[in-house]
Design a protein around this motif. Sequence first.
Motif, PDB file in Angstrom:
ATOM      1  N   THR A  97      26.967  -8.719  14.496  1.00  0.00           N
ATOM      2  CA  THR A  97      26.849  -7.902  13.286  1.00  0.00           C
ATOM      3  C   THR A  97      25.801  -8.502  12.362  1.00  0.00           C
ATOM      4  OG1 THR A  97      29.173  -7.249  13.425  1.00  0.00           O
ATOM      5  CG2 THR A  97      28.078  -6.949  11.310  1.00  0.00           C
ATOM      6  N   GLU A  98      24.750  -7.761  12.113  1.00  0.00           N
ATOM      7  CA  GLU A  98      23.690  -8.267  11.258  1.00  0.00           C
ATOM      8  C   GLU A  98      22.911  -7.114  10.643  1.00  0.00           C
ATOM      9  OE1 GLU A  98      20.164  -9.491  14.162  1.00  0.00           O
ATOM     10  OE2 GLU A  98      22.042 -10.467  14.720  1.00  0.00           O
ATOM     11  N   ILE A  99      22.270  -7.405   9.531  1.00  0.00           N
ATOM     12  CA  ILE A  99      21.368  -6.455   8.876  1.00  0.00           C
ATOM     13  C   ILE A  99      20.042  -7.181   8.692  1.00  0.00           C
ATOM     14  CG2 ILE A  99      20.921  -5.024   6.852  1.00  0.00           C
ATOM     15  CD1 ILE A  99      23.942  -4.962   6.364  1.00  0.00           C
ATOM     16  N   ASN A 100      19.007  -6.684   9.349  1.00  0.00           N
ATOM     17  CA  ASN A 100      17.700  -7.332   9.304  1.00  0.00           C
ATOM     18  C   ASN A 100      16.756  -6.590   8.368  1.00  0.00           C
ATOM     19  OD1 ASN A 100      18.621  -9.175  11.145  1.00  0.00           O
ATOM     20  ND2 ASN A 100      17.469  -8.380  12.869  1.00  0.00           N
ATOM     21  N   GLY A 101      16.019  -7.349   7.575  1.00  0.00           N
ATOM     22  CA  GLY A 101      15.063  -6.765   6.661  1.00  0.00           C
ATOM     23  C   GLY A 101      13.838  -6.207   7.377  1.00  0.00           C
ATOM     24  N   MET A 102      13.006  -5.469   6.634  1.00  0.00           N
ATOM     25  CA  MET A 102      11.839  -4.817   7.226  1.00  0.00           C
ATOM     26  C   MET A 102      10.631  -5.729   7.316  1.00  0.00           C
ATOM     27  SD  MET A 102      11.802  -1.008   5.522  1.00  0.00           S
ATOM     28  CE  MET A 102      11.502  -1.686   3.888  1.00  0.00           C
ATOM     29  N   GLY A 103      10.462  -6.581   6.322  1.00  0.00           N
ATOM     30  CA  GLY A 103       9.241  -7.384   6.247  1.00  0.00           C
ATOM     31  C   GLY A 103       8.169  -6.681   5.441  1.00  0.00           C
ATOM     32  N   PRO A 104       7.134  -7.416   5.025  1.00  0.00           N
ATOM     33  CA  PRO A 104       6.092  -6.852   4.159  1.00  0.00           C
ATOM     34  C   PRO A 104       5.083  -6.013   4.941  1.00  0.00           C
ATOM     35  CG  PRO A 104       5.540  -9.099   4.716  1.00  0.00           C
ATOM     36  CD  PRO A 104       6.892  -8.835   5.336  1.00  0.00           C
ATOM     37  N   ASN A 105       4.332  -5.206   4.218  1.00  0.00           N
ATOM     38  CA  ASN A 105       3.197  -4.512   4.813  1.00  0.00           C
ATOM     39  C   ASN A 105       2.064  -5.516   5.048  1.00  0.00           C
ATOM     40  OD1 ASN A 105       4.530  -2.045   4.629  1.00  0.00           O
ATOM     41  ND2 ASN A 105       3.654  -1.581   2.620  1.00  0.00           N
ATOM     42  N   ILE A 106       1.409  -5.417   6.191  1.00  0.00           N
ATOM     43  CA  ILE A 106       0.320  -6.343   6.536  1.00  0.00           C
ATOM     44  C   ILE A 106      -1.013  -5.604   6.381  1.00  0.00           C
ATOM     45  CG2 ILE A 106      -0.608  -7.916   8.250  1.00  0.00           C
ATOM     46  CD1 ILE A 106       2.250  -8.580   7.382  1.00  0.00           C
ATOM     47  N   PRO A 107      -1.819  -5.943   5.363  1.00  0.00           N
ATOM     48  CA  PRO A 107      -3.117  -5.274   5.175  1.00  0.00           C
ATOM     49  C   PRO A 107      -4.077  -5.597   6.328  1.00  0.00           C
ATOM     50  CG  PRO A 107      -2.473  -6.542   3.228  1.00  0.00           C
ATOM     51  CD  PRO A 107      -1.553  -6.952   4.328  1.00  0.00           C
ATOM     52  N   ASP A 108      -5.060  -4.740   6.512  1.00  0.00           N
ATOM     53  CA  ASP A 108      -6.020  -4.915   7.611  1.00  0.00           C
ATOM     54  C   ASP A 108      -6.758  -6.249   7.523  1.00  0.00           C
ATOM     55  OD1 ASP A 108      -5.305  -2.478   8.633  1.00  0.00           O
ATOM     56  OD2 ASP A 108      -7.027  -1.392   7.803  1.00  0.00           O
ATOM     57  N   ASP A 109      -7.093  -6.676   6.290  1.00  0.00           N
ATOM     58  CA  ASP A 109      -7.849  -7.930   6.176  1.00  0.00           C
ATOM     59  C   ASP A 109      -7.007  -9.132   6.583  1.00  0.00           C
ATOM     60  OD1 ASP A 109      -6.297  -7.473   3.818  1.00  0.00           O
ATOM     61  OD2 ASP A 109      -7.496  -8.958   2.742  1.00  0.00           O
ATOM     62  N   LYS A 110      -5.691  -9.035   6.410  1.00  0.00           N
ATOM     63  CA  LYS A 110      -4.810 -10.125   6.817  1.00  0.00           C
ATOM     64  C   LYS A 110      -4.619 -10.136   8.334  1.00  0.00           C
ATOM     65  CE  LYS A 110      -4.341 -11.741   2.745  1.00  0.00           C
ATOM     66  NZ  LYS A 110      -4.904 -13.074   2.399  1.00  0.00           N
ATOM     67  N   LEU A 111      -4.653  -8.966   8.941  1.00  0.00           N
ATOM     68  CA  LEU A 111      -4.624  -8.902  10.400  1.00  0.00           C
ATOM     69  C   LEU A 111      -5.885  -9.548  10.970  1.00  0.00           C
ATOM     70  CD1 LEU A 111      -3.380  -7.987  13.051  1.00  0.00           C
ATOM     71  CD2 LEU A 111      -4.372  -5.713  12.681  1.00  0.00           C
ATOM     72  N   GLU A 112      -7.014  -9.328  10.303  1.00  0.00           N
ATOM     73  CA  GLU A 112      -8.259  -9.965  10.743  1.00  0.00           C
ATOM     74  C   GLU A 112      -8.173 -11.488  10.629  1.00  0.00           C
ATOM     75  OE1 GLU A 112     -10.909  -8.732  12.297  1.00  0.00           O
ATOM     76  OE2 GLU A 112      -9.761  -6.860  12.363  1.00  0.00           O
ATOM     77  N   GLU A 113      -7.466 -11.977   9.607  1.00  0.00           N
ATOM     78  CA  GLU A 113      -7.262 -13.426   9.492  1.00  0.00           C
ATOM     79  C   GLU A 113      -6.494 -13.960  10.693  1.00  0.00           C
ATOM     80  OE1 GLU A 113      -5.812 -15.209   5.902  1.00  0.00           O
ATOM     81  OE2 GLU A 113      -6.824 -13.723   4.624  1.00  0.00           O
ATOM     82  N   LEU A 114      -5.493 -13.201  11.129  1.00  0.00           N
ATOM     83  CA  LEU A 114      -4.744 -13.607  12.323  1.00  0.00           C
ATOM     84  C   LEU A 114      -5.664 -13.654  13.533  1.00  0.00           C
ATOM     85  CD1 LEU A 114      -2.149 -14.247  13.912  1.00  0.00           C
ATOM     86  CD2 LEU A 114      -1.780 -11.774  14.118  1.00  0.00           C
ATOM     87  N   TYR A 115      -6.502 -12.632  13.690  1.00  0.00           N
ATOM     88  CA  TYR A 115      -7.416 -12.600  14.838  1.00  0.00           C
ATOM     89  C   TYR A 115      -8.394 -13.780  14.807  1.00  0.00           C
ATOM     90  CZ  TYR A 115      -5.840  -7.869  16.054  1.00  0.00           C
ATOM     91  OH  TYR A 115      -5.096  -6.784  16.433  1.00  0.00           O
ATOM     92  N   GLU A 116      -8.813 -14.188  13.613  1.00  0.00           N
ATOM     93  CA  GLU A 116      -9.705 -15.349  13.503  1.00  0.00           C
ATOM     94  C   GLU A 116      -9.009 -16.616  14.000  1.00  0.00           C
ATOM     95  OE1 GLU A 116     -11.118 -15.646   9.504  1.00  0.00           O
ATOM     96  OE2 GLU A 116     -12.101 -13.677   9.535  1.00  0.00           O
TER      97      GLU A 116
END
Length: 301
Positions: A100-119
């Motif tokens: 039994t658990e309730i999991n949160g959604m998490g934040p929105n990830i902007p495109d520029d932050k996704l690019e940081e991950l790719y870097e």
Amino acid sequence: MVYTVTFNPSLDYIVAVDDFKLGKTNRTVSESMLPGGKGLNVSIVLSDFGIDNTAVFFSAGFVGKEIKGIIEHYGIKTNIIDIPEGNSRINFKLSSIDGTEINGMGPNIPDDKLEELYEIVDGFVDGDTVILAGSIPKTLPDTIYSDILQRVAGKDIKVIVDATGELLTNVLKYKPFLIKPNNFELQDLFGVELKTRESVIPYAIELQKMGAVNVLVSLAEDGAVLLAENGKIYSAPAPQGEVINAVGAGDSMVAAFIAASMEKPGDYEYAFKMGLAAGSASAFSVNLATKEEVVKIYKTI
């Protein structure tokens, strides 16, 4: 270097309540607050095994800062992508009512932050090991796992994937070193009912044909099955013990399998047994398994 990538980290608030009553005020009899998200769990167990690793994850708000602080307290290196708005997830888990658990959604990830991950991903080099694990925020593309594998495809990098549905099937063509579905995830993938270790074997074989090098299938109290790259099949029931908190058991299995593979490359029986022992050790503990606990259970398998 070993890297774990956690797309949707969390702070897990785990509580137990005696005689829980729906619609009433209930009071906890025990509680703990731990970092969560599959990749972070893997990092913690790897660290206890003495494996130097870096946790890569998105962090938002005061929750993200708390997660960062706890992870670094374990002595784990971090490479964090800060999200300017929202908060990282808080997951509420009622341990006294199993599952039994309730999991949160998490934040929105902007495109520029996704690019940081790719870097960060583009900086991985030959000899690295990368673990991609867990769910993704709704704003990330559902191709994120396969996009990352495509970016590292030309390098000598071992990739481990612990994900579900298309996140998993989309990466198989890139031949990940290890995937770790559980029996329920296999059921969803193939539209079948799987209740025994023997019943999962044909579907592990199918996933290997689709590209996975090693397929490790967890079945909770029924144990696990490994289809190794050498074609051998390893199968064992779970060690006996009282399940206290199953959160992170599968992640512990992945971490110990990786640690054992680094210690004794090619010894898949050893890696399988260490993984099985680690999953059980975490399930028998309030926190994630320590190496000492894993080795103790390993000797009983």
